[in-house]
Motif scaffolding. Structure first.
Motif, PDB file in Angstrom:
ATOM      1  N   TYR A   1       0.956  -1.297  -0.222  1.00 44.27           N
ATOM      2  CA  TYR A   1      -0.053   0.063   0.098  1.00 44.27           C
ATOM      3  C   TYR A   1       0.764   1.212  -0.098  1.00 44.27           C
ATOM      4  O   TYR A   1       1.930   1.100   0.128  1.00 44.27           O
ATOM      5  CB  TYR A   1      -0.786   0.160   1.176  1.00 44.27           C
ATOM      6  N   LEU A   2       0.204   2.223  -0.315  1.00 38.42           N
ATOM      7  CA  LEU A   2       0.928   3.605  -0.179  1.00 38.42           C
ATOM      8  C   LEU A   2       0.325   4.503   0.878  1.00 38.42           C
ATOM      9  O   LEU A   2      -0.785   4.610   0.966  1.00 38.42           O
ATOM     10  CB  LEU A   2       0.503   4.403  -1.594  1.00 38.42           C
TER      11      LEU A   2
ATOM     12  N   VAL B   1       2.663  18.746  -7.576  1.00 39.67           N
ATOM     13  CA  VAL B   1       4.023  17.864  -7.400  1.00 39.67           C
ATOM     14  C   VAL B   1       3.753  17.010  -6.118  1.00 39.67           C
ATOM     15  O   VAL B   1       3.595  17.273  -5.022  1.00 39.67           O
ATOM     16  CB  VAL B   1       5.304  18.603  -7.104  1.00 39.67           C
ATOM     17  N   VAL B   2       3.722  15.465  -6.430  1.00 43.33           N
ATOM     18  CA  VAL B   2       3.518  14.694  -5.301  1.00 43.33           C
ATOM     19  C   VAL B   2       4.922  13.650  -5.491  1.00 43.33           C
ATOM     20  O   VAL B   2       5.145  13.011  -6.427  1.00 43.33           O
ATOM     21  CB  VAL B   2       2.443  13.615  -5.726  1.00 43.33           C
ATOM     22  N   GLU B   3       5.668  13.703  -4.260  1.00 42.78           N
ATOM     23  CA  GLU B   3       6.840  12.660  -4.100  1.00 42.78           C
ATOM     24  C   GLU B   3       6.517  11.531  -3.814  1.00 42.78           C
ATOM     25  O   GLU B   3       5.441  11.275  -2.731  1.00 42.78           O
ATOM     26  CB  GLU B   3       7.777  13.222  -3.153  1.00 42.78           C
ATOM     27  N   VAL B   4       6.655  10.393  -4.485  1.00 40.81           N
ATOM     28  CA  VAL B   4       6.478   8.940  -3.801  1.00 40.81           C
ATOM     29  C   VAL B   4       7.769   8.279  -3.426  1.00 40.81           C
ATOM     30  O   VAL B   4       8.470   7.868  -4.052  1.00 40.81           O
ATOM     31  CB  VAL B   4       6.013   8.238  -5.144  1.00 40.81           C
ATOM     32  N   TRP B   5       7.867   8.008  -2.023  1.00 39.61           N
ATOM     33  CA  TRP B   5       8.942   7.542  -1.279  1.00 39.61           C
ATOM     34  C   TRP B   5       8.895   6.042  -1.523  1.00 39.61           C
ATOM     35  O   TRP B   5       7.883   5.445  -1.182  1.00 39.61           O
ATOM     36  CB  TRP B   5       9.200   8.378  -0.122  1.00 39.61           C
ATOM     37  N   TYR B   6      10.119   5.330  -1.254  1.00 43.33           N
ATOM     38  CA  TYR B   6       9.905   3.920  -1.249  1.00 43.33           C
ATOM     39  C   TYR B   6      11.362   3.509  -0.527  1.00 43.33           C
ATOM     40  O   TYR B   6      12.549   4.342  -0.761  1.00 43.33           O
ATOM     41  CB  TYR B   6       9.834   3.058  -2.492  1.00 43.33           C
TER      42      TYR B   6
ATOM     43  N   THR C   1      14.079  -2.783  -5.376  1.00 44.68           N
ATOM     44  CA  THR C   1      14.030  -2.410  -6.775  1.00 44.68           C
ATOM     45  C   THR C   1      12.743  -2.717  -7.036  1.00 44.68           C
ATOM     46  O   THR C   1      12.309  -1.716  -8.085  1.00 44.68           O
ATOM     47  CB  THR C   1      14.970  -3.365  -7.613  1.00 44.68           C
ATOM     48  N   LYS C   2      11.812  -3.429  -6.716  1.00 47.15           N
ATOM     49  CA  LYS C   2      10.378  -3.809  -7.030  1.00 47.15           C
ATOM     50  C   LYS C   2       9.593  -2.364  -7.050  1.00 47.15           C
ATOM     51  O   LYS C   2       8.841  -1.803  -7.794  1.00 47.15           O
ATOM     52  CB  LYS C   2       9.682  -4.832  -6.471  1.00 47.15           C
ATOM     53  N   ARG C   3       9.765  -1.917  -5.617  1.00 47.98           N
ATOM     54  CA  ARG C   3       8.939  -0.665  -5.435  1.00 47.98           C
ATOM     55  C   ARG C   3       9.559   0.626  -6.116  1.00 47.98           C
ATOM     56  O   ARG C   3       8.609   1.504  -6.407  1.00 47.98           O
ATOM     57  CB  ARG C   3       8.889  -0.500  -3.995  1.00 47.98           C
ATOM     58  N   GLY C   4      10.613   0.608  -6.475  1.00 49.72           N
ATOM     59  CA  GLY C   4      11.222   1.631  -7.268  1.00 49.72           C
ATOM     60  C   GLY C   4      10.815   1.648  -8.657  1.00 49.72           C
ATOM     61  O   GLY C   4      10.249   2.578  -9.329  1.00 49.72           O
TER      62      GLY C   4
ATOM     63  N   PHE D   1       4.766   7.021   1.161  1.00 49.05           N
ATOM     64  CA  PHE D   1       5.612   6.118   1.370  1.00 49.05           C
ATOM     65  C   PHE D   1       5.062   4.623   0.745  1.00 49.05           C
ATOM     66  O   PHE D   1       3.704   4.456   1.466  1.00 49.05           O
ATOM     67  CB  PHE D   1       6.169   6.177   2.637  1.00 49.05           C
ATOM     68  N   MET D   2       5.656   3.767   0.344  1.00 48.57           N
ATOM     69  CA  MET D   2       5.222   2.583  -0.267  1.00 48.57           C
ATOM     70  C   MET D   2       5.781   1.384   0.711  1.00 48.57           C
ATOM     71  O   MET D   2       7.051   1.191   1.050  1.00 48.57           O
ATOM     72  CB  MET D   2       5.684   2.102  -1.643  1.00 48.57           C
ATOM     73  N   LEU D   3       4.931   0.668   1.500  1.00 51.06           N
ATOM     74  CA  LEU D   3       5.107  -0.173   2.442  1.00 51.06           C
ATOM     75  C   LEU D   3       4.297  -1.589   2.289  1.00 51.06           C
ATOM     76  O   LEU D   3       3.389  -1.639   1.188  1.00 51.06           O
ATOM     77  CB  LEU D   3       4.795   0.137   3.991  1.00 51.06           C
ATOM     78  N   ASP D   4       4.669  -2.601   3.087  1.00 52.66           N
ATOM     79  CA  ASP D   4       3.558  -3.781   2.921  1.00 52.66           C
ATOM     80  C   ASP D   4       3.229  -4.216   4.475  1.00 52.66           C
ATOM     81  O   ASP D   4       4.022  -3.625   5.407  1.00 52.66           O
ATOM     82  CB  ASP D   4       4.337  -4.985   2.233  1.00 52.66           C
ATOM     83  N   TRP D   5       2.422  -4.997   4.395  1.00 50.60           N
ATOM     84  CA  TRP D   5       1.680  -5.334   5.667  1.00 50.60           C
ATOM     85  C   TRP D   5       1.485  -6.632   5.918  1.00 50.60           C
ATOM     86  O   TRP D   5       0.732  -7.370   5.163  1.00 50.60           O
ATOM     87  CB  TRP D   5       0.437  -4.546   6.061  1.00 50.60           C
ATOM     88  N   TYR D   6       1.913  -7.611   6.883  1.00 42.70           N
ATOM     89  CA  TYR D   6       1.739  -8.887   7.089  1.00 42.70           C
ATOM     90  C   TYR D   6       0.955  -8.943   8.471  1.00 42.70           C
ATOM     91  O   TYR D   6       1.446  -8.617   9.517  1.00 42.70           O
ATOM     92  CB  TYR D   6       2.845  -9.767   7.405  1.00 42.70           C
ATOM     93  N   ALA D   7      -0.200  -9.415   8.389  1.00 44.41           N
ATOM     94  CA  ALA D   7      -1.011  -9.217   9.528  1.00 44.41           C
ATOM     95  C   ALA D   7      -0.793 -10.316  10.549  1.00 44.41           C
ATOM     96  O   ALA D   7      -0.356 -11.119  10.534  1.00 44.41           O
ATOM     97  CB  ALA D   7      -2.607  -9.744   9.215  1.00 44.41           C
TER      98      ALA D   7
END
Length: 553
Positions: free
Chosen positions: A298-299, A381-386, A391-394, A436-442
């Motif tokens: 998710y972002l 202007v929107v910055e998308v950070w990762y 590399t995948k998120r890039g 910011f782009m992250l992932d989540w494992y419940a």
């Protein structure tokens, strides 16, 4: 007041995301070298090995085997197999079933007291009998030793008591509809009172003495050996032992499987490697076990950051997001597009982002941005950070930029940026990053675990946003009193349909106000040699080792 647990939770999930992508850049290069250099065959071949044990391979090395401190996927996957819990999931089902409990809990009228009957005739690996006192000891130690996952219980449990030799009673400080599901968390397994101590920070990372079908026989720098527990109360393992071997990169894991050095891959292959193994399945006889996963990518959208503090800009970003393009171009079709924070495995899940925005909806995005005063001469202007290690998120950030550049005629300027993971974690809650782009494992399979850790805010205002709470820790700073009320209501609601409707309303507000943009759910891929049977992926994404067996071919 929010406990330190949420901070630890976000940190652990962030580190997990870092680990999963750590070797991706190297693997993308090594994968093609491995494919080119590895011998090809048009006939099915099975490696000859005089070893009745099953060898599993992974790049994810467990940090600890102590259930009171285990809060990462590698550790919890092993604990799932060497320990038992009060409740578990079996044969791919998503419904809880008793394991060391004999029934689902009896819940008091005020929904605060849970009474659980326990299984008799169970012993720990060291011969100590299992009973209610042992279960109380284990759960108290889980909380009082103050390990990474301790808040899962300490935030909500008021007391734990043995009300009979084989009866456990837990009292909560507030009703929580997902509590029974929480009791299936991998770290809530009983451990022998004779082998462990209660005390802050007193952990045993390299040993485990529980009640499960395997005993931990040996832990080295590159592997762990599990031996079947002869006195196990349940079904005995269908193999003579498990060796889990750790590899330094996905490329090394990939080559080890192709050459027959390991029997099963435990995930962690990159997209190109998965595709390569799929191409050769018919000729090599390899098996692919795939399942829809519950790991959310998710972002984060910082609603206090300019220009994302303007609702139309957030909505335009959601509208231009094209999940099928991301899945096909970057993820090679190996993911499930996410239109809600809650996975489709739950009845409460609603594809609200698809309903409201669709995918790559340029017309809607243009309309929203134009009405907000933006143009090609004055773009938003929107910055998308990762994380810089991913590399995948890039590639995904670059894909989002390409979509916006192509379809929006310069009205939205997406600027990809990367940062080292540790630095990112330190800065997220400070509001440094617009996105910011992250992932989540419940932690446990309940929709609450995809809602409360993202959206709840304990202190804040409409002007200042969230100043304390889960959304502040996450870096979204989203504040909505109605959402807070809905979260509390669904946590207390026992009627499944009424609870579902509350969760649906939360998702609708999420789509309307866009503090997060769900992107995709990972699919789980496991590969096995042709002479291996019984490999399956459970609903909680764990693999039961005891079902795996070697057969003659």
């Amino acid at each position: 007041m929010v406990t330190q647990g949420r901070e630890k939770l976000l940190f652990t999930r962030f580190r997990q995301s870092q680990r999963l992508g750590k070797f991706l850049a190297i693997a993308l290069i090594c994968c093609f070298m491995a494919i080119a250099c590895s011998p090809q065959s048009n006939t099915t071949q099975t490696p000859t090995r005089n070893n009745p044990r099953v060898i599993l391979g992974t790049t994810l090395k467990p940090r600890t085997l102590d259930p009171a401190d285990a809060y990462e996927v590698p550790s919890l996957n092993i604990l799932y197999n060497v320990g038992d819990r009060l409740y578990t999931y079996q044969d791919g089902a998503s419904d809880l079933t008793p394991q060391l409990a004999t029934e689902l809990p009896t819940i008091s009228g005020d929904r605060l007291t849970y009474t659980i009957p326990l299984r008799q005739g169970v012993t720990f690996h060291d011969g100590t009998p299992f009973n209610a006192e042992a279960m109380v000891f284990s759960l108290q130690r889980f909380m009082e030793n103050q390990g990474k996952p301790s808040f899962l219980l300490s935030d909500i449990v008021d007391s734990i008591e043995a009300t009979g030799e084989y009866e456990l009673t837990l009292k909560l400080n507030q009703p929580f509809a997902g509590f029974t599901a929480l009791l299936g968390f991998g770290g809530l397994c009983p451990i022998s009172p004779q082998a462990y101590q209660i005390g802050s920070g007193q952990f045993q990372p390299d040993t485990f003495v529980g009640t499960g079908p395997y005993k931990v026989a040996q832990v080295t720098s590159d592997m762990i050996r599990l031996e079947p527990f002869a006195d196990y109360w349940g079904e005995v393992p269908e193999n003579e032992g498990i060796d889990i071997q750790w590899f330094s990169s996905p490329a090394n894991l990939f080559n080890a499987f192709r050459t027959g050095a390991i029997d099963v891959t435990l995930g962690t292959l990159d997209s190109n490697q998965i595709e390569s193994l799929e191409r050769e399945m018919d000729t090599q006889g390899w098996q692919e076990i795939a399942a829809e996963g519950n790991t959310l990518n998710y972002l984060i959208v910082n609603v206090q950051s300019d220009p994302l503090n303007q609702l139309p800009v957030r909505q335009a970003l959601a509208a231009i997001t094209d999940r099928p393009t991301i899945n096909n171009r970057v993820l090679q079709g190996q993911a499930e597009p996410a239109y809600s924070l809650i996975p489709k495995t739950f009845a409460a899940s609603e594809p609200v982002f698809k309903t409201v925005y669709g995918d790559g909806n340029a017309e809607l995005a243009k309309k929203l941005l134009t009405e907000a005063g933006y143009s090609a001469d004055n773009p938003a202007v929107v910055e998308v950070w990762y994380p810089s290690s991913s590399t995948k998120r890039g590639l995904i950030a670059s894909t989002l930029k390409a979509i916006a550049d192509t379809k929006l005629e310069g009205i939205l300027d997406i600027q990809p940026n990367s940062v080292e993971s540790t630095t990112a974690f330190q800065n997220l809650e400070k509001g440094v990053y617009p996105t910011f782009m992250l992932d989540w494992y419940a932690d446990f399979l309940d929709p609450d675990n995809y809602v409360q850790p993202f959206l709840e805010c304990t202190e804040g205002s409409e002007t200042d946003g969230c100043t304390a709470g889960a959304s502040q820790y996450h870096g979204s700073f989203y504040y909505n009193p109605r959402v807070n009320d809905l979260i509390n209501q669904q946590r207390q609601e026992q009627d499944p349909e009424k609870r579902r409707l509350l969760l649906v309303e939360i998702q609708e507000l999420l789509a309307e106000e866009v503090p997060y943009i769900p992107l995709w759910f990972d699919k789980d891929y496991v590969f096995a040699q042709q002479n291996i049977e019984g490999v399956m992926i459970e609903a909680n994404q764990s693999i039961p080792y005891s079902k795996i067996t070697r057969v003659e071919t």
